[in-house]
Design a protein around this motif. Structure first.
Motif, PDB file in Angstrom:
ATOM      1  N   ASN A  30       0.865  -1.181   0.000  1.00  0.00           N
ATOM      2  CA  ASN A  30       0.000   0.000   0.000  1.00  0.00           C
ATOM      3  C   ASN A  30       0.901   1.231   0.000  1.00  0.00           C
ATOM      4  O   ASN A  30       1.714   1.409   0.918  1.00  0.00           O
ATOM      5  CB  ASN A  30      -0.883  -0.021   1.249  1.00  0.00           C
ATOM      6  CG  ASN A  30      -1.892   1.115   1.274  1.00  0.00           C
ATOM      7  OD1 ASN A  30      -1.622   2.221   0.813  1.00  0.00           O
ATOM      8  ND2 ASN A  30      -3.050   0.858   1.859  1.00  0.00           N
ATOM      9  N   SER A  32       0.562   4.094   0.900  1.00  0.00           N
ATOM     10  CA  SER A  32       0.443   4.971   2.060  1.00  0.00           C
ATOM     11  C   SER A  32       1.100   4.396   3.307  1.00  0.00           C
ATOM     12  O   SER A  32       1.158   5.067   4.342  1.00  0.00           O
ATOM     13  CB  SER A  32      -1.044   5.245   2.357  1.00  0.00           C
ATOM     14  OG  SER A  32      -1.647   5.960   1.299  1.00  0.00           O
ATOM     15  N   SER A  33       1.596   3.159   3.230  1.00  0.00           N
ATOM     16  CA  SER A  33       2.220   2.516   4.386  1.00  0.00           C
ATOM     17  C   SER A  33       3.664   2.971   4.545  1.00  0.00           C
ATOM     18  O   SER A  33       4.414   3.049   3.564  1.00  0.00           O
ATOM     19  CB  SER A  33       2.188   0.990   4.226  1.00  0.00           C
ATOM     20  OG  SER A  33       0.856   0.514   4.185  1.00  0.00           O
ATOM     21  N   GLY A  38       5.564  -0.685   1.568  1.00  0.00           N
ATOM     22  CA  GLY A  38       4.745   0.438   1.123  1.00  0.00           C
ATOM     23  C   GLY A  38       5.543   1.476   0.351  1.00  0.00           C
ATOM     24  O   GLY A  38       5.071   2.031  -0.646  1.00  0.00           O
ATOM     25  N   ARG A  42       5.050   3.215  -3.244  1.00  0.00           N
ATOM     26  CA  ARG A  42       5.021   4.675  -3.378  1.00  0.00           C
ATOM     27  C   ARG A  42       5.989   5.139  -4.458  1.00  0.00           C
ATOM     28  O   ARG A  42       5.654   5.999  -5.282  1.00  0.00           O
ATOM     29  CB  ARG A  42       5.352   5.312  -2.032  1.00  0.00           C
ATOM     30  CG  ARG A  42       5.602   6.824  -2.057  1.00  0.00           C
ATOM     31  CD  ARG A  42       4.443   7.611  -2.595  1.00  0.00           C
ATOM     32  NE  ARG A  42       3.213   7.334  -1.854  1.00  0.00           N
ATOM     33  CZ  ARG A  42       2.025   7.776  -2.234  1.00  0.00           C
ATOM     34  NH1 ARG A  42       1.896   8.465  -3.357  1.00  0.00           N
ATOM     35  NH2 ARG A  42       0.959   7.504  -1.514  1.00  0.00           N
ATOM     36  N   GLN A 226      -5.312  10.749   0.058  1.00  0.00           N
ATOM     37  CA  GLN A 226      -4.375  10.362  -0.999  1.00  0.00           C
ATOM     38  C   GLN A 226      -4.488  11.311  -2.195  1.00  0.00           C
ATOM     39  O   GLN A 226      -5.427  12.084  -2.304  1.00  0.00           O
ATOM     40  CB  GLN A 226      -4.658   8.919  -1.445  1.00  0.00           C
ATOM     41  CG  GLN A 226      -4.295   7.850  -0.427  1.00  0.00           C
ATOM     42  CD  GLN A 226      -5.427   7.518   0.502  1.00  0.00           C
ATOM     43  OE1 GLN A 226      -6.408   8.252   0.602  1.00  0.00           O
ATOM     44  NE2 GLN A 226      -5.296   6.401   1.208  1.00  0.00           N
ATOM     45  N   SER A 232      -9.235  10.758  -2.491  1.00  0.00           N
ATOM     46  CA  SER A 232      -8.878   9.805  -1.448  1.00  0.00           C
ATOM     47  C   SER A 232      -9.172   8.375  -1.885  1.00  0.00           C
ATOM     48  O   SER A 232     -10.019   8.125  -2.736  1.00  0.00           O
ATOM     49  CB  SER A 232      -9.656  10.128  -0.173  1.00  0.00           C
ATOM     50  OG  SER A 232      -9.209  11.349   0.383  1.00  0.00           O
ATOM     51  N   GLY A 233      -8.467   7.441  -1.245  1.00  0.00           N
ATOM     52  CA  GLY A 233      -8.605   6.029  -1.557  1.00  0.00           C
ATOM     53  C   GLY A 233      -7.256   5.446  -1.928  1.00  0.00           C
ATOM     54  O   GLY A 233      -6.428   6.119  -2.550  1.00  0.00           O
ATOM     55  N   THR A 234      -7.023   4.204  -1.527  1.00  0.00           N
ATOM     56  CA  THR A 234      -5.755   3.555  -1.842  1.00  0.00           C
ATOM     57  C   THR A 234      -5.558   3.468  -3.350  1.00  0.00           C
ATOM     58  O   THR A 234      -6.426   2.992  -4.075  1.00  0.00           O
ATOM     59  CB  THR A 234      -5.718   2.137  -1.238  1.00  0.00           C
ATOM     60  OG1 THR A 234      -5.896   2.235   0.173  1.00  0.00           O
ATOM     61  CG2 THR A 234      -4.404   1.445  -1.547  1.00  0.00           C
ATOM     62  N   GLU A 235      -4.410   3.927  -3.804  1.00  0.00           N
ATOM     63  CA  GLU A 235      -4.155   3.977  -5.242  1.00  0.00           C
ATOM     64  C   GLU A 235      -3.980   2.580  -5.841  1.00  0.00           C
ATOM     65  O   GLU A 235      -3.476   1.672  -5.190  1.00  0.00           O
ATOM     66  CB  GLU A 235      -2.893   4.797  -5.543  1.00  0.00           C
ATOM     67  CG  GLU A 235      -2.997   6.262  -5.175  1.00  0.00           C
ATOM     68  CD  GLU A 235      -2.407   6.582  -3.816  1.00  0.00           C
ATOM     69  OE1 GLU A 235      -2.049   7.742  -3.575  1.00  0.00           O
ATOM     70  OE2 GLU A 235      -2.305   5.647  -2.983  1.00  0.00           O
ATOM     71  N   ASN A 236      -4.382   2.448  -7.092  1.00  0.00           N
ATOM     72  CA  ASN A 236      -4.189   1.214  -7.859  1.00  0.00           C
ATOM     73  C   ASN A 236      -2.812   1.303  -8.507  1.00  0.00           C
ATOM     74  O   ASN A 236      -2.661   1.796  -9.632  1.00  0.00           O
ATOM     75  CB  ASN A 236      -5.299   1.095  -8.912  1.00  0.00           C
ATOM     76  CG  ASN A 236      -5.260  -0.231  -9.652  1.00  0.00           C
ATOM     77  OD1 ASN A 236      -4.245  -0.908  -9.684  1.00  0.00           O
ATOM     78  ND2 ASN A 236      -6.375  -0.583 -10.266  1.00  0.00           N
TER      79      ASN A 236
END
Length: 378
Positions: A30, A32-33, A38, A42, A226, A232-236
């Motif tokens: 993820n 954002s981790s 993560g 990123r 994000q 916002s939301g975890t990116e693909n």
């Protein structure tokens, strides 16, 4: 099978799949981790953002990843209109994708005034109509770069310059233009642009929204903040990497594709009685040819073509199954009963001259059968 519906979707390119694969497997983190798994994700998504920005002549901070063209159109149209302090008035063209038209209608329900610009018989917005429509309280102009149904290419540089002279942000839906036309945002003079990955060899479910630095945008999706708070939301991550790869591979305009398109159009117009080309004859996407066949039924023609190995469409895939005539064709002045005879052929660089020649032969046969001028083979 001859696939001539690339305006609906394109096959994912092998190079795109290869670029995505690590982020569907070992690099699964993820972004954002705050640990190495993560951070690896990123780095991948920020490199994809930088590559896309370079392809568009933009800054990386101006690129937001979305789920596709529809979300990008919604985010730009609603987001700029809701955030801008100028006023409560938006301008769109009559032939926009429903993602823009319905966003404008939503704004109208919130109290914004919506002005819809007419187009001519070719599907072109005339610059003087935009000039006349602009007022000091106009907060956004949204006009698509190239139409998804008829392929007409708008004079975006001219139109955006008119808006800029009045200080009005300009958004363009470039979903169909991506992969064919110049997307340099500085040259185009735009403040926002939407692109969808699955129209140029990336997977479905990924898109981008370019928003120029200094252009205010109210986010539609709130949450973890994000994408710099814009979405916002975890990116693909894998799809974002694929999107960047697809843009790198995009070849732009291609004279050979244009020549094949024109030969196909010429043959259809010469050999199908009563056929009418829709859209501008020359200012159209290289891989787009669309017609109406008065006195027939477009859906029946499609069924005849598919039965003989040619896959195409009657218009926008987003309107498939609707009994209503195309809003694009009726805005261009075609009667509803003629608009319902539309057939659209859209293709790419791998479509051969033989493919299009076969498609033309089958179209001539199919129109003859549907119109009663030809015999259905036993």
């Amino acid at each position: 099978m001859i696939y001539l519906d690339e305006a609906a979707t394109t096959p994912v390119k092998r190079e795109v799949l290869e670029a995505m694969w690590p982020y569907l497997g070992p690099d699964f983190g993820n972004p954002s981790s705050h640990h190495e798994v993560g951070e690896s994700a990123r780095r991948a998504i920020e490199q994809a953002r930088a590559d896309i920005a370079q392809a568009l002549g933009a800054r990386a901070s101006e690129i937001t990843f979305t789920s596709g063209g529809t979300e990008s159109d919604n985010a730009a149209t609603k987001g700029i209109a809701l955030a801008a302090p100028r006023g409560r008035r938006v301008i769109v063209s009559a032939i926009e994708h429903p993602a823009v038209l319905e966003s404008a209608e939503f704004l109208g329900r919130l109290g914004h005034e919506v002005t819809v610009l007419d187009v001519d018989h070719r599907g072109m917005v005339q610059p003087e109509s935009l000039t006349a429509a602009l007022r000091d309280d106009t907060t956004l102009v949204s006009i698509q770069y190239a139409n998804n149904e008829v392929g007409t290419i708008q004079q975006i540089e001219t139109l955006s310059r008119i808006a800029a002279e009045r200080g009005v942000p300009f958004h363009t839906d470039a979903v169909q233009a991506a992969g064919w036309l110049d997307l340099d945002v500085t040259r185009l003079g735009i403040q926002a642009m939407s692109i969808s990955g699955h129209k140029l060899g990336a997977p479905k479910g990924i898109g981008i929204l370019y928003v120029a630095r200094g252009t205010r945008l109210e986010p539609l999706i709130h949450g973890g903040g994000q994408e710099s708070g814009r979405r916002s939301g975890t990116e693909n991550v894998a799809a974002a990497v694929g999107m960047a790869a697809a843009l790198r591979l995009a070849g732009g305009a291609n004279d050979e594709v244009v020549a094949r398109r024109d030969a196909f159009i010429d043959r259809v117009l010469a050999e199908v009685p009563g056929s009418i080309l829709t859209g501008d004859r020359h200012h159209r996407l290289p891989g787009s040819a669309s017609f109406v066949f008065p006195g027939t039924n477009g859906e029946t023609i499609l069924l005849e073509l598919e039965a003989h190995g040619v896959v195409c469409s009657s218009g926008s895939a987003c309107a498939a199954g609707s009994d209503e005539p195309s809003h694009v064709l009726t805005a261009m002045g075609l009667p509803a009963e003629v608009a319902q005879t539309a057939v659209r052929f859209t293709f790419g660089r791998t479509t051969t001259a033989d493919d299009l020649d076969t498609a033309a032969t089958e179209l001539i046969r199919a129109v003859g059968v549907v119109s009663g001028r030809g015999a259905r083979p036993s």
